[in-house]
Write a protein that holds these residues in place. Sequence first.
Motif, PDB file in Angstrom:
ATOM      1  N   PRO A 138      10.305  72.263  93.243  1.00 28.87           N
ATOM      2  CA  PRO A 138      11.017  72.401  94.533  1.00 28.87           C
ATOM      3  C   PRO A 138      10.335  71.650  95.670  1.00 28.87           C
ATOM      4  CG  PRO A 138      10.856  74.516  93.425  1.00 28.87           C
ATOM      5  CD  PRO A 138      10.000  73.563  92.638  1.00 28.87           C
ATOM      6  N   ALA A 139       9.038  71.397  95.544  1.00 27.82           N
ATOM      7  CA  ALA A 139       8.331  70.653  96.592  1.00 27.82           C
ATOM      8  C   ALA A 139       8.811  69.213  96.691  1.00 27.82           C
ATOM      9  CB  ALA A 139       6.831  70.684  96.322  1.00 27.82           C
ATOM     10  N   ASP A 140       9.475  68.737  95.619  1.00 25.11           N
ATOM     11  CA  ASP A 140       9.958  67.359  95.602  1.00 25.11           C
ATOM     12  C   ASP A 140      11.450  67.279  95.916  1.00 25.11           C
ATOM     13  OD1 ASP A 140       7.464  66.310  94.907  1.00 25.11           O
ATOM     14  OD2 ASP A 140       7.807  66.691  92.780  1.00 25.11           O
ATOM     15  N   GLY A 181      11.734  63.534  93.106  1.00 33.93           N
ATOM     16  CA  GLY A 181      10.533  63.259  92.322  1.00 33.93           C
ATOM     17  C   GLY A 181      10.776  62.286  91.188  1.00 33.93           C
ATOM     18  N   ALA A 182       9.812  62.226  90.272  1.00 33.81           N
ATOM     19  CA  ALA A 182       9.821  61.210  89.208  1.00 33.81           C
ATOM     20  C   ALA A 182      10.316  61.732  87.866  1.00 33.81           C
ATOM     21  CB  ALA A 182       8.413  60.640  89.045  1.00 33.81           C
ATOM     22  N   GLU A 183      10.621  63.024  87.756  1.00 32.11           N
ATOM     23  CA  GLU A 183      11.078  63.565  86.473  1.00 32.11           C
ATOM     24  C   GLU A 183      12.399  62.931  86.049  1.00 32.11           C
ATOM     25  OE1 GLU A 183       9.821  65.478  84.264  1.00 32.11           O
ATOM     26  OE2 GLU A 183       8.119  66.450  85.237  1.00 32.11           O
ATOM     27  N   PHE A 225      10.247  75.691  86.631  1.00 31.94           N
ATOM     28  CA  PHE A 225      10.399  76.305  87.948  1.00 31.94           C
ATOM     29  C   PHE A 225      11.636  77.206  87.973  1.00 31.94           C
ATOM     30  CE2 PHE A 225       8.163  72.314  88.354  1.00 31.94           C
ATOM     31  CZ  PHE A 225       7.047  72.681  89.088  1.00 31.94           C
ATOM     32  N   PRO A 226      11.428  78.538  87.940  1.00 30.63           N
ATOM     33  CA  PRO A 226      12.546  79.479  88.041  1.00 30.63           C
ATOM     34  C   PRO A 226      12.844  79.795  89.508  1.00 30.63           C
ATOM     35  CG  PRO A 226      10.535  80.671  87.533  1.00 30.63           C
ATOM     36  CD  PRO A 226      10.145  79.228  87.672  1.00 30.63           C
TER      37      PRO A 226
END
Length: 316
Positions: A14-16, A25-27, A156-157
């Motif tokens: 969630p920070a991304d 993000g990069a995922e 991340f839930p």
Amino acid sequence: MPPSFVHRITKYDPADRDEHGHYTGAEDTVSDHGPVEAAYLAAITAFAEASGIDRLEIRDPAVTGFVHFGVEPPVEGHGLVGLFPPDLTGYHDGSEVSLPVALELVRAMLRDQGAWCRLEAGDVFTMHVGWDQYVYVGTDRPCADAVARTRELGLFPEPLTASPYAAEFDEAEVTEPADEDFWTRVRTMLASRQTLLLEETCVRNAARWHRLTPKNLDTVRAGLGPRALLTVWPDLTPDVGAVLAALPGEGSVEFVWEAQEGTISHAIVDDTEYQELATQVADARAACVLPLSLDERHPLLCAVLPDSDGVLRARW
């Protein structure tokens, strides 16, 4: 009632996310077919076990149609090979499967292999796979240990008020049961028309077709799949050449034809495929064209098979 506690489970921190909630993000948005995918399955297992669930019900099953929206290419068998027979027997609305089989269905959905369904256990547990590796789990209890386990797995839930894939019970397309009144109407039509075309759908995008007559109606009816959506159309036309000649100049349609041995097939075609289609159906003994647009599809009858107790539970 839907479960009270819903979590969105992802590999996306969630920070991304930006101010609109979009991941930056990069995922990657596809399954790694490896440890991250295994983490998803382990997290779902944790929630199921915390809810006391070891079996789940398949709801609203589907397979890839003529348009495939997944990021990965579809595979033969829709990811169901080894789980169900090639004719998809057992993969239907209301079918109950063990948790290990349910997890394999989730794996196929995470990989965009072609199959999709909701997995439910009454009001206790629900599970849906959405786009881009988003998984939604609903439970009737907080499942704090499962939430903690999901974090331990590197996922991340995030709590939500509801899943965007939750079934809309008040928006069913077809609400008429295929009860005795329905079959009486079919018999009445057959008395005047002699032959009708029946489209049987137990899984979205995997229809079976039958030419109904007064003689074979009871036999066909006895062999219909559970909770099937039944759509009755006028019969196929024996002049296949005329059907081909009447194909529209542009756009896509559904072409249905009966081979000499009696097998009925269908295909979605557009004007760039007409020549190939004509070759394919050269020996067909009857055919018809059905529009794809819901606004243009006007069947004679449409109903859903109820369960043995007379209750219509399928959500078509």
